[in-house]
Write an enzyme that holds these catalytic residues in place. Structure first.
Site, PDB file in Angstrom:
ATOM      1  N   TYR A 188      -5.237  17.532  -5.945  1.00 26.14           N
ATOM      2  CA  TYR A 188      -4.767  16.596  -6.982  1.00 26.14           C
ATOM      3  C   TYR A 188      -3.882  17.341  -7.985  1.00 26.14           C
ATOM      4  O   TYR A 188      -2.793  16.880  -8.322  1.00 26.14           O
ATOM      5  CB  TYR A 188      -5.952  15.935  -7.700  1.00 26.14           C
ATOM      6  CG  TYR A 188      -5.501  15.057  -8.848  1.00 26.14           C
ATOM      7  CD1 TYR A 188      -4.894  13.830  -8.606  1.00 26.14           C
ATOM      8  CD2 TYR A 188      -5.645  15.462 -10.184  1.00 26.14           C
ATOM      9  CE1 TYR A 188      -4.435  13.032  -9.653  1.00 26.14           C
ATOM     10  CE2 TYR A 188      -5.202  14.671 -11.233  1.00 26.14           C
ATOM     11  CZ  TYR A 188      -4.601  13.454 -10.961  1.00 26.14           C
ATOM     12  OH  TYR A 188      -4.151  12.670 -12.002  1.00 26.14           O
ATOM     13  N   ASP A 218       0.875  -1.173   0.000  1.00 26.71           N
ATOM     14  CA  ASP A 218       0.000   0.000   0.000  1.00 26.71           C
ATOM     15  C   ASP A 218       0.916   1.228   0.000  1.00 26.71           C
ATOM     16  O   ASP A 218       1.587   1.510   0.989  1.00 26.71           O
ATOM     17  CB  ASP A 218      -0.893  -0.023   1.243  1.00 26.71           C
ATOM     18  CG  ASP A 218      -1.822   1.188   1.280  1.00 26.71           C
ATOM     19  OD1 ASP A 218      -1.649   2.114   0.442  1.00 26.71           O
ATOM     20  OD2 ASP A 218      -2.712   1.210   2.143  1.00 26.71           O
ATOM     21  N   ASN A 246       3.741   4.928 -11.600  1.00 22.67           N
ATOM     22  CA  ASN A 246       2.408   5.279 -12.098  1.00 22.67           C
ATOM     23  C   ASN A 246       1.297   5.362 -11.058  1.00 22.67           C
ATOM     24  O   ASN A 246       0.337   6.106 -11.244  1.00 22.67           O
ATOM     25  CB  ASN A 246       2.060   4.220 -13.166  1.00 22.67           C
ATOM     26  CG  ASN A 246       0.594   4.135 -13.477  1.00 22.67           C
ATOM     27  OD1 ASN A 246       0.064   5.001 -14.158  1.00 22.67           O
ATOM     28  ND2 ASN A 246      -0.077   3.097 -12.973  1.00 22.67           N
ATOM     29  N   LYS A 300       0.175  16.734  -8.742  1.00 24.54           N
ATOM     30  CA  LYS A 300       0.746  16.403 -10.053  1.00 24.54           C
ATOM     31  C   LYS A 300       1.716  17.493 -10.518  1.00 24.54           C
ATOM     32  O   LYS A 300       2.627  17.207 -11.302  1.00 24.54           O
ATOM     33  CB  LYS A 300      -0.377  16.159 -11.064  1.00 24.54           C
ATOM     34  CG  LYS A 300      -1.174  14.883 -10.759  1.00 24.54           C
ATOM     35  CD  LYS A 300      -0.278  13.655 -10.797  1.00 24.54           C
ATOM     36  CE  LYS A 300      -0.999  12.352 -10.551  1.00 24.54           C
ATOM     37  NZ  LYS A 300      -0.133  11.178 -10.676  1.00 24.54           N
TER      38      LYS A 300
HETATM   39  N1  LIG Z   1      -7.185   8.529 -15.964  1.00 21.75           N
HETATM   40  C1  LIG Z   1      -6.857   9.796 -16.153  1.00 21.75           C
HETATM   41  O1  LIG Z   1      -7.648  10.590 -16.712  1.00 21.75           O
HETATM   42  C2  LIG Z   1      -5.486  10.299 -15.765  1.00 21.75           C
HETATM   43  C3  LIG Z   1      -5.048  11.497 -16.315  1.00 21.75           C
HETATM   44  C4  LIG Z   1      -3.796  11.985 -15.948  1.00 21.75           C
HETATM   45  C5  LIG Z   1      -3.005  11.266 -15.070  1.00 21.75           C
HETATM   46  N2  LIG Z   1      -3.462  10.106 -14.538  1.00 21.75           N
HETATM   47  C6  LIG Z   1      -2.583   9.385 -13.607  1.00 21.75           C
HETATM   48  O2  LIG Z   1      -2.336   8.100 -14.116  1.00 21.75           O
HETATM   49  C7  LIG Z   1      -1.981   7.227 -13.044  1.00 21.75           C
HETATM   50  C8  LIG Z   1      -2.730   5.915 -13.189  1.00 21.75           C
HETATM   51  O3  LIG Z   1      -4.118   6.178 -13.030  1.00 21.75           O
HETATM   52  P1  LIG Z   1      -5.240   5.455 -13.899  1.00 21.75           P
HETATM   53  O4  LIG Z   1      -5.924   6.497 -14.687  1.00 21.75           O
HETATM   54  O5  LIG Z   1      -4.693   4.279 -14.590  1.00 21.75           O
HETATM   55  O6  LIG Z   1      -6.253   5.069 -12.734  1.00 21.75           O
HETATM   56  P2  LIG Z   1      -6.692   3.653 -12.133  1.00 21.75           P
HETATM   57  O7  LIG Z   1      -7.286   2.808 -13.217  1.00 21.75           O
HETATM   58  O8  LIG Z   1      -7.544   3.983 -10.966  1.00 21.75           O
HETATM   59  O9  LIG Z   1      -5.314   2.992 -11.652  1.00 21.75           O
HETATM   60  C9  LIG Z   1      -4.614   3.500 -10.541  1.00 21.75           C
HETATM   61  C10 LIG Z   1      -3.622   2.473 -10.057  1.00 21.75           C
HETATM   62  O10 LIG Z   1      -2.957   3.000  -8.888  1.00 21.75           O
HETATM   63  C11 LIG Z   1      -3.086   2.051  -7.832  1.00 21.75           C
HETATM   64  N3  LIG Z   1      -3.133   2.648  -6.502  1.00 21.75           N
HETATM   65  C12 LIG Z   1      -3.996   3.581  -6.045  1.00 21.75           C
HETATM   66  N4  LIG Z   1      -3.787   3.811  -4.742  1.00 21.75           N
HETATM   67  C13 LIG Z   1      -2.773   2.985  -4.360  1.00 21.75           C
HETATM   68  C14 LIG Z   1      -2.118   2.712  -3.129  1.00 21.75           C
HETATM   69  N5  LIG Z   1      -2.479   3.320  -1.988  1.00 21.75           N
HETATM   70  N6  LIG Z   1      -1.124   1.798  -3.118  1.00 21.75           N
HETATM   71  C15 LIG Z   1      -0.773   1.135  -4.231  1.00 21.75           C
HETATM   72  N7  LIG Z   1      -1.370   1.330  -5.424  1.00 21.75           N
HETATM   73  C16 LIG Z   1      -2.358   2.241  -5.486  1.00 21.75           C
HETATM   74  C17 LIG Z   1      -4.388   1.345  -8.127  1.00 21.75           C
HETATM   75  O11 LIG Z   1      -4.476   0.110  -7.414  1.00 21.75           O
HETATM   76  P3  LIG Z   1      -5.909  -0.601  -7.154  1.00 21.75           P
HETATM   77  O12 LIG Z   1      -6.179  -1.412  -8.402  1.00 21.75           O
HETATM   78  O13 LIG Z   1      -5.645  -1.425  -5.961  1.00 21.75           O
HETATM   79  O14 LIG Z   1      -6.922   0.493  -6.941  1.00 21.75           O
HETATM   80  C18 LIG Z   1      -4.296   1.179  -9.631  1.00 21.75           C
HETATM   81  O15 LIG Z   1      -3.489   0.080  -9.977  1.00 21.75           O
HETATM   82  C19 LIG Z   1      -2.285   7.989 -11.754  1.00 21.75           C
HETATM   83  O16 LIG Z   1      -1.080   8.493 -11.216  1.00 21.75           O
HETATM   84  C20 LIG Z   1      -3.184   9.118 -12.231  1.00 21.75           C
HETATM   85  O17 LIG Z   1      -3.112  10.252 -11.404  1.00 21.75           O
HETATM   86  C21 LIG Z   1      -4.682   9.593 -14.879  1.00 21.75           C
END
Ligand SMILES: NC(=O)c1ccc[n+]([C@@H]2O[C@H](COP(=O)([O-])OP(=O)(O)OC[C@H]3O[C@@H](n4cnc5c(N)ncnc54)[C@H](OP(=O)(O)O)[C@@H]3O)[C@@H](O)[C@H]2O)c1
Length: 254
Positions: free
Chosen positions: A146, A55, A80, A150
């Site tokens: 947030y 975690d 990530n 970032k």
């Molecule tokens: N989606 C967007 O629009 C977007 C845009 C810009 C940047 N981002 C960035 O991209 C990255 C990936 O996000 P995503 O869009 O792929 O979202 P996502 O589908 O929610 O994936 C997030 C990942 O981070 C993990 N995570 C969250 N909290 C955690 C913790 N306490 N310990 C360990 N792992 C943790 C999650 O694990 P679980 O599976 O256990 O929840 C999941 O594997 C993030 O840094 C996000 O800020 C996303």
């Protein structure tokens, strides 16, 4: 065989990176907080995987993970894991927001440093810090913490990239700064996109294209590149108003 470390590998962008590198026969180090999700993912990926449950909101677990990884010859690190919290700052849950800062910034920072040290010692490697277009804008009303988290990731990456260049290091680091991507991000942040998102696979493809050109900041879509560019011509007040309007539209009514 290249060893690739991915945090937040169980979903969205991290999972798409895992699929990409597995298809190329890389050995994967998959980090996530849910061991069962990691097992299911590894069963789908037809490559050697080492599963690392942690975690990342817990600093002790982050430090333990960094220690565990010390002997691993990580060639590519996709830093990530992360999530968002939405709402007016005075209403958002302080505990959830603190956990977000620990994952998006503290864990990102500690793992970045420790993996980079190993790469510097071995004289090779690539690190992708997954920031966000949010981190390149002046601020994000209604998702204020947030955006600020970032901005930290983007700023840290740009500065370290400069240090590495000045030191003549062969290690390459970049910040991936996507706009909306269709993942579990929205559900976890309790928002709906006001702009159409790209798929996680499209995001990874754009990132790889940017990496091939050794870009330090990679913004996957032309629309977001335009939004980021407008920072240079629009007054900050106007940028904050426009960003706030977009963010406000995303908040789901309670
Ligand atoms: N989606 C967007 O629009 C977007 C845009 C810009 C940047 N981002 C960035 O991209 C990255 C990936 O996000 P995503 O869009 O792929 O979202 P996502 O589908 O929610 O994936 C997030 C990942 O981070 C993990 N995570 C969250 N909290 C955690 C913790 N306490 N310990 C360990 N792992 C943790 C999650 O694990 P679980 O599976 O256990 O929840 C999941 O594997 C993030 O840094 C996000 O800020 C996303």
């Amino acid at each position: 065989m290249e060893t690739v470390l991915i945090t937040g590998a169980t979903s969205g962008i991290g999972r798409a990176f895992a699929g990409h590198y597995a298809a190329r026969g890389c050995r994967l180090l998959l980090a996530g907080r849910d061991p069962e999700k990691l097992e299911r993912l590894a069963a789908e990926l037809k490559t050697e995987c080492r599963l690392l449950a942690a975690d990342l909101a817990d600093e002790a677990q982050v430090r333990q993970l960094a220690e565990t990884l010390r002997e691993e010859p990580v060639g590519v690190f996709i830093n990530n894991a992360g999530f968002g919290v939405a709402g007016p700052f005075w209403e958002t849950d302080a505990e959830k927001e603190t956990a977000m800062l620990k994952v998006n910034d503290l864990a990102m920072h500690l793992l970045f440093k420790s993996i980079l040290r190993g790469m510097q010692a071995r004289g090779r490697g690539t690190i992708v810090n997954v920031a966000s277009s949010a981190g390149l804008l002046p601020g994000g009303p209604y998702m204020a913490a947030y955006y600020a988290s970032k901005a930290y990731a983007a700023s840290l990456t740009k500065a370290v990239a400069r240090e590495l260049r000045e030191a003549g290091s062969p290690v390459y680091v970049c910040a991936l700064c996507p706009g909306p991507v269709d993942t579990n991000f929205n559900r976890n942040a309790d928002v709906s996109f006001s702009l159409k998102g790209i798929t996680a696979e499209e995001c990874v493809k754009a990132c790889l294209a940017g990496m091939a050109r050794k870009k330090t900041v990679i913004v996957p879509t032309a629309r977001m590149r335009a939004a980021v560019f407008s920072r240079r011509i629009l007054p900050e007040k106007a940028m904050l108003a426009v960003t706030g309007r977009q963010q406000k539209k995303k908040i789901r009514p309670k």
